[in-house]
Design a protein around this motif. Structure first.
Motif, PDB file in Angstrom:
ATOM      1  N   ALA A  36      -2.180  28.432  72.870  1.00  0.00           N
ATOM      2  CA  ALA A  36      -1.824  28.426  71.448  1.00  0.00           C
ATOM      3  C   ALA A  36      -2.865  28.306  70.464  1.00  0.00           C
ATOM      4  CB  ALA A  36      -0.647  27.400  71.219  1.00  0.00           C
ATOM      5  N   GLU A  37      -2.660  28.932  69.370  1.00  0.00           N
ATOM      6  CA  GLU A  37      -3.723  28.880  68.410  1.00  0.00           C
ATOM      7  C   GLU A  37      -3.061  28.546  66.960  1.00  0.00           C
ATOM      8  OE1 GLU A  37      -5.516  32.893  68.159  1.00  0.00           O
ATOM      9  OE2 GLU A  37      -6.698  32.543  69.858  1.00  0.00           O
ATOM     10  N   THR A  38      -4.087  27.964  66.084  1.00  0.00           N
ATOM     11  CA  THR A  38      -3.310  27.898  64.917  1.00  0.00           C
ATOM     12  C   THR A  38      -3.221  29.009  63.972  1.00  0.00           C
ATOM     13  OG1 THR A  38      -5.808  27.573  64.021  1.00  0.00           O
ATOM     14  CG2 THR A  38      -4.489  25.590  64.716  1.00  0.00           C
ATOM     15  N   GLU A  39      -2.927  28.998  62.677  1.00  0.00           N
ATOM     16  CA  GLU A  39      -2.758  30.507  62.048  1.00  0.00           C
ATOM     17  C   GLU A  39      -3.973  31.302  61.864  1.00  0.00           C
ATOM     18  OE1 GLU A  39      -0.789  30.715  57.937  1.00  0.00           O
ATOM     19  OE2 GLU A  39       0.895  31.305  59.201  1.00  0.00           O
ATOM     20  N   ASP A  40      -4.980  30.578  61.744  1.00  0.00           N
ATOM     21  CA  ASP A  40      -6.095  31.165  61.434  1.00  0.00           C
ATOM     22  C   ASP A  40      -6.954  31.566  62.734  1.00  0.00           C
ATOM     23  OD1 ASP A  40      -7.471  28.802  62.458  1.00  0.00           O
ATOM     24  OD2 ASP A  40      -8.393  28.201  60.649  1.00  0.00           O
ATOM     25  N   GLY A  41      -6.307  31.536  63.933  1.00  0.00           N
ATOM     26  CA  GLY A  41      -7.039  32.043  65.344  1.00  0.00           C
ATOM     27  C   GLY A  41      -7.642  30.840  65.845  1.00  0.00           C
ATOM     28  N   SER A  42      -7.896  29.540  65.331  1.00  0.00           N
ATOM     29  CA  SER A  42      -8.573  28.413  65.704  1.00  0.00           C
ATOM     30  C   SER A  42      -8.004  27.540  66.649  1.00  0.00           C
ATOM     31  CB  SER A  42      -9.461  27.735  64.576  1.00  0.00           C
ATOM     32  OG  SER A  42      -8.241  26.910  63.815  1.00  0.00           O
ATOM     33  N   ARG A  43      -8.519  26.715  67.585  1.00  0.00           N
ATOM     34  CA  ARG A  43      -7.949  25.861  68.259  1.00  0.00           C
ATOM     35  C   ARG A  43      -8.532  24.323  68.050  1.00  0.00           C
ATOM     36  NH1 ARG A  43      -9.835  29.956  71.380  1.00  0.00           N
ATOM     37  NH2 ARG A  43      -8.447  31.860  71.640  1.00  0.00           N
ATOM     38  N   LYS A  44      -8.153  23.741  66.997  1.00  0.00           N
ATOM     39  CA  LYS A  44      -8.890  22.509  66.525  1.00  0.00           C
ATOM     40  C   LYS A  44      -8.779  21.264  67.434  1.00  0.00           C
ATOM     41  CE  LYS A  44      -9.076  24.281  61.645  1.00  0.00           C
ATOM     42  NZ  LYS A  44      -9.049  23.744  60.191  1.00  0.00           N
ATOM     43  N   SER A  45     -10.043  20.800  67.752  1.00  0.00           N
ATOM     44  CA  SER A  45      -9.789  19.792  68.666  1.00  0.00           C
ATOM     45  C   SER A  45      -9.207  18.428  68.128  1.00  0.00           C
ATOM     46  CB  SER A  45     -11.285  19.367  68.908  1.00  0.00           C
ATOM     47  OG  SER A  45     -11.885  20.305  69.656  1.00  0.00           O
ATOM     48  N   GLY A  46      -8.617  17.938  68.766  1.00  0.00           N
ATOM     49  CA  GLY A  46      -7.660  16.526  68.400  1.00  0.00           C
ATOM     50  C   GLY A  46      -6.527  16.709  67.661  1.00  0.00           C
ATOM     51  N   PHE A  47      -5.756  17.905  67.326  1.00  0.00           N
ATOM     52  CA  PHE A  47      -4.694  18.299  66.685  1.00  0.00           C
ATOM     53  C   PHE A  47      -3.792  18.859  67.357  1.00  0.00           C
ATOM     54  CE2 PHE A  47      -7.640  18.414  62.904  1.00  0.00           C
ATOM     55  CZ  PHE A  47      -7.270  17.208  62.141  1.00  0.00           C
ATOM     56  N   ILE A  48      -2.436  18.830  67.136  1.00  0.00           N
ATOM     57  CA  ILE A  48      -1.425  19.551  68.045  1.00  0.00           C
ATOM     58  C   ILE A  48      -1.641  21.013  67.634  1.00  0.00           C
ATOM     59  CG2 ILE A  48       1.027  19.963  68.057  1.00  0.00           C
ATOM     60  CD1 ILE A  48       1.532  17.139  67.158  1.00  0.00           C
ATOM     61  N   VAL A  49      -1.441  21.783  68.707  1.00  0.00           N
ATOM     62  CA  VAL A  49      -1.382  23.164  68.512  1.00  0.00           C
ATOM     63  C   VAL A  49      -0.355  23.801  69.213  1.00  0.00           C
ATOM     64  CG1 VAL A  49      -2.790  25.349  68.851  1.00  0.00           C
ATOM     65  CG2 VAL A  49      -4.170  23.167  68.433  1.00  0.00           C
ATOM     66  N   GLN A  50       0.317  24.562  68.521  1.00  0.00           N
ATOM     67  CA  GLN A  50       1.476  25.209  69.562  1.00  0.00           C
ATOM     68  C   GLN A  50       1.970  26.609  69.109  1.00  0.00           C
ATOM     69  OE1 GLN A  50       5.891  23.239  69.321  1.00  0.00           O
ATOM     70  NE2 GLN A  50       5.649  24.446  67.181  1.00  0.00           N
ATOM     71  N   ASN A  51       2.232  27.053  70.287  1.00  0.00           N
ATOM     72  CA  ASN A  51       2.688  28.854  70.265  1.00  0.00           C
ATOM     73  C   ASN A  51       4.258  28.615  69.933  1.00  0.00           C
ATOM     74  OD1 ASN A  51       3.856  31.001  70.810  1.00  0.00           O
ATOM     75  ND2 ASN A  51       2.236  31.708  72.098  1.00  0.00           N
ATOM     76  N   GLY A  52       4.849  28.336  68.678  1.00  0.00           N
ATOM     77  CA  GLY A  52       6.019  28.269  68.473  1.00  0.00           C
ATOM     78  C   GLY A  52       7.008  29.130  69.227  1.00  0.00           C
ATOM     79  N   ARG A  53       6.719  30.443  69.098  1.00  0.00           N
ATOM     80  CA  ARG A  53       7.405  31.565  69.721  1.00  0.00           C
ATOM     81  C   ARG A  53       7.688  31.369  71.006  1.00  0.00           C
ATOM     82  NH1 ARG A  53       7.458  37.598  67.706  1.00  0.00           N
ATOM     83  NH2 ARG A  53       6.929  36.340  65.810  1.00  0.00           N
ATOM     84  N   GLU A  54       6.553  30.914  71.861  1.00  0.00           N
ATOM     85  CA  GLU A  54       6.926  30.652  73.327  1.00  0.00           C
ATOM     86  C   GLU A  54       7.639  29.581  73.662  1.00  0.00           C
ATOM     87  OE1 GLU A  54       6.062  32.750  75.743  1.00  0.00           O
ATOM     88  OE2 GLU A  54       5.635  34.193  74.171  1.00  0.00           O
ATOM     89  N   LYS A  62       3.308   8.338  66.188  1.00  0.00           N
ATOM     90  CA  LYS A  62       2.572   8.428  64.693  1.00  0.00           C
ATOM     91  C   LYS A  62       1.871   9.847  64.735  1.00  0.00           C
ATOM     92  CE  LYS A  62      -0.802   6.524  61.512  1.00  0.00           C
ATOM     93  NZ  LYS A  62      -1.864   5.559  61.271  1.00  0.00           N
ATOM     94  N   LEU A  63       2.714  10.915  64.918  1.00  0.00           N
ATOM     95  CA  LEU A  63       2.272  12.389  64.963  1.00  0.00           C
ATOM     96  C   LEU A  63       1.497  12.736  63.626  1.00  0.00           C
ATOM     97  CD1 LEU A  63       5.313  14.075  66.349  1.00  0.00           C
ATOM     98  CD2 LEU A  63       3.580  13.152  67.539  1.00  0.00           C
ATOM     99  N   SER A  64       1.743  11.986  62.618  1.00  0.00           N
ATOM    100  CA  SER A  64       0.737  12.216  61.645  1.00  0.00           C
ATOM    101  C   SER A  64      -0.804  12.259  61.803  1.00  0.00           C
ATOM    102  CB  SER A  64       1.045  11.315  60.363  1.00  0.00           C
ATOM    103  OG  SER A  64       1.112  10.007  60.514  1.00  0.00           O
ATOM    104  N   SER A  65      -0.961  11.531  62.745  1.00  0.00           N
ATOM    105  CA  SER A  65      -2.347  11.171  62.959  1.00  0.00           C
ATOM    106  C   SER A  65      -3.141  12.268  63.958  1.00  0.00           C
ATOM    107  CB  SER A  65      -2.553   9.891  63.996  1.00  0.00           C
ATOM    108  OG  SER A  65      -1.888   9.955  65.293  1.00  0.00           O
ATOM    109  N   ILE A  66      -2.319  13.210  64.367  1.00  0.00           N
ATOM    110  CA  ILE A  66      -2.663  14.458  65.265  1.00  0.00           C
ATOM    111  C   ILE A  66      -2.256  15.623  64.557  1.00  0.00           C
ATOM    112  CG2 ILE A  66      -3.277  12.755  67.558  1.00  0.00           C
ATOM    113  CD1 ILE A  66      -0.625  13.936  68.558  1.00  0.00           C
ATOM    114  N   THR A  67      -1.721  15.681  63.452  1.00  0.00           N
ATOM    115  CA  THR A  67      -1.320  16.858  62.788  1.00  0.00           C
ATOM    116  C   THR A  67      -2.449  17.506  61.868  1.00  0.00           C
ATOM    117  OG1 THR A  67       0.967  16.132  62.966  1.00  0.00           O
ATOM    118  CG2 THR A  67       0.506  17.962  61.441  1.00  0.00           C
ATOM    119  N   ASN A  68      -2.471  18.901  61.814  1.00  0.00           N
ATOM    120  CA  ASN A  68      -3.668  19.537  61.270  1.00  0.00           C
ATOM    121  C   ASN A  68      -2.918  19.840  59.962  1.00  0.00           C
ATOM    122  OD1 ASN A  68      -5.438  21.069  59.892  1.00  0.00           O
ATOM    123  ND2 ASN A  68      -5.706  22.694  61.590  1.00  0.00           N
ATOM    124  N   ASP A  69      -3.203  19.089  58.827  1.00  0.00           N
ATOM    125  CA  ASP A  69      -2.389  19.218  57.673  1.00  0.00           C
ATOM    126  C   ASP A  69      -3.016  20.812  56.852  1.00  0.00           C
ATOM    127  OD1 ASP A  69      -1.558  16.923  57.602  1.00  0.00           O
ATOM    128  OD2 ASP A  69      -2.952  15.951  56.414  1.00  0.00           O
TER     129      ASP A  69
END
Length: 350
Positions: free
Chosen positions: A217-235, A151-158
């Motif tokens: 990895a960081e989100t697009e705004d540079g944050s690393r939000k707790s409890g959500f998936i964060v990915q460096n897609g390029r790497e 249930k990845l929707s539960s850990i995805t930052n919308d």
């Protein structure tokens, strides 16, 4: 002299498959209203057109239960003597009890069984098959349910458009049964590799400060939000595009096979462009590649069994087909095996 009969040499065979995805569909056009993105951008970069999202009150165990029920109904499978249940997931219902224990209760499966969860992210389903096959081959179990569910929707930052366009929910399940060696689905080595030093490229944690290296990895705004998936897609893309084809070559060599001996390549459904690159590098034709990406998105541990479920329902699989299953992702891990199909029905579902 009394002749002693030869001991039974146990092997395992996949005898049934089932799947389930939630009713709610989240299309790329829906996402256009949520974040700064477009259907054209998502399809071009990922190959995803829509994904399924679980209801708020649906748990990962509920997805597992639905997939197992689908398996039992479609194959008239008897689950009264299952003695092992493995659930591969990174989105368990609770820290404890395990999702597998919840599934056992909801389905009233036998009490005299082993039931536990396994966390290997996108490689989880292949890891779980590896464990279940090993336990049956060792003679410790006779009948196993292996489920990949998320249930990845539960850990995805919308609010993070780099990840919210990727992930969906669903579950796929297979039944393994002890058999004679000549009937076995599994033969030869399994490829398992772990590069924990790259774990900062893809994570979900309440302690993002723990990933302190420069590859974090960081989100697009540079944050690393707790409890959500964060990915460096390029790497992750660069890693998979080199490591996976090399792993395929090693596994084929160990099995003394060539790419032409593989009937179906079934990779983790992460990204269409990535899969195209891997298949081309490995010499595996795209028209013999099975994914669940376009309709279901990236479902982590569920993506491989969902791809198999779709293909079996469509009548594309035949008993005896040689399948190359390849999971890769968070960890970073990769897990691959070559199995023989033994669960294809003679006619697809209507």
């Amino acid at each position: 002299m009394i002749e002693t009969p030869a001991p039974f040499v146990s092997r395992s065979r996949i005898t049934a498959i089932g799947g389930y995805v939630p009713e709610r569909t989240l299309t790329n056009f829906d996402l256009e209203k949520m974040v700064d993105t477009s259907d054209e951008w998502i399809v071009r970069r990922t190959g995803i057109r829509e994904r399924r999202i679980a209801a708020e009150n649906q748990l990962t165990s509920d997805l597992c239960v639905a997939a197992i029920r689908n398996l039992a109904e479609r194959h008239q499978a008897d689950l009264s003597d299952v003695d092992l249940l493995l659930v591969a997931t990174i989105t368990p219902d609770h820290a404890t009890p395990s999702t597998a224990c919840q599934v056992q209760a909801k389905l009233s499966l036998p009490v005299r069984m082993a039931a536990f969860d396994l966390n290997a992210a996108c490689g989880g389903f292949v890891y779980a098959l590896h464990v279940a096959n090993g336990l049956i081959t060792a003679g410790l179990h006779r009948k196993a349910l292996v489920v990949g569910a998320e249930k990845l929707s539960s850990i995805t930052n919308d609010e993070d458009r780099t990840t919210c366009v990727l992930f969906g929910d669903g579950a796929g399940a297979v039944l393994l049964e002890a058999c004679e060696p000549e009937q076995a689905s599994f033969a030869g080595p399994t490829l398992l590799e772990t590069e924990g030093k790259r774990g900062a490229s893809l994570y979900c944690t309440n302690h993002p400060e723990a990933f302190a290296d420069s590859g974090r990895a960081e989100t697009e705004d540079g944050s690393r939000k707790s409890g959500f998936i964060v990915q460096n897609g390029r790497e992750v893309y660069k890693w998979a595009a080199t490591r996976v084809p090399a792993g395929i070559a090693r596994l084929l060599e160990q099995h003394r096979l060539t790419a032409g001996d593989i009937d179906w390549f079934v990779p983790h459904s992460a990204n269409a462009r990535m899969i195209e690159s891997i298949a081309e590098s490995a010499g595996l034709p795209l028209d013999r590649t099975l994914t669940s990406l376009e309709k279901f998105g990236n479902t982590s541990a569920a993506s491989i069994p969902l791809a198999l479920w779709q293909a079996e329902e469509a009548g594309r699989l035949r008993d005896g087909d040689r399948l190359l299953l390849y999971g890769f992702g968070g960890g970073l891990v990769q897990a691959a095996m070559i199995v023989r199909c033994g669960f294809a029905r003679s006619h697809p579902s209507p």
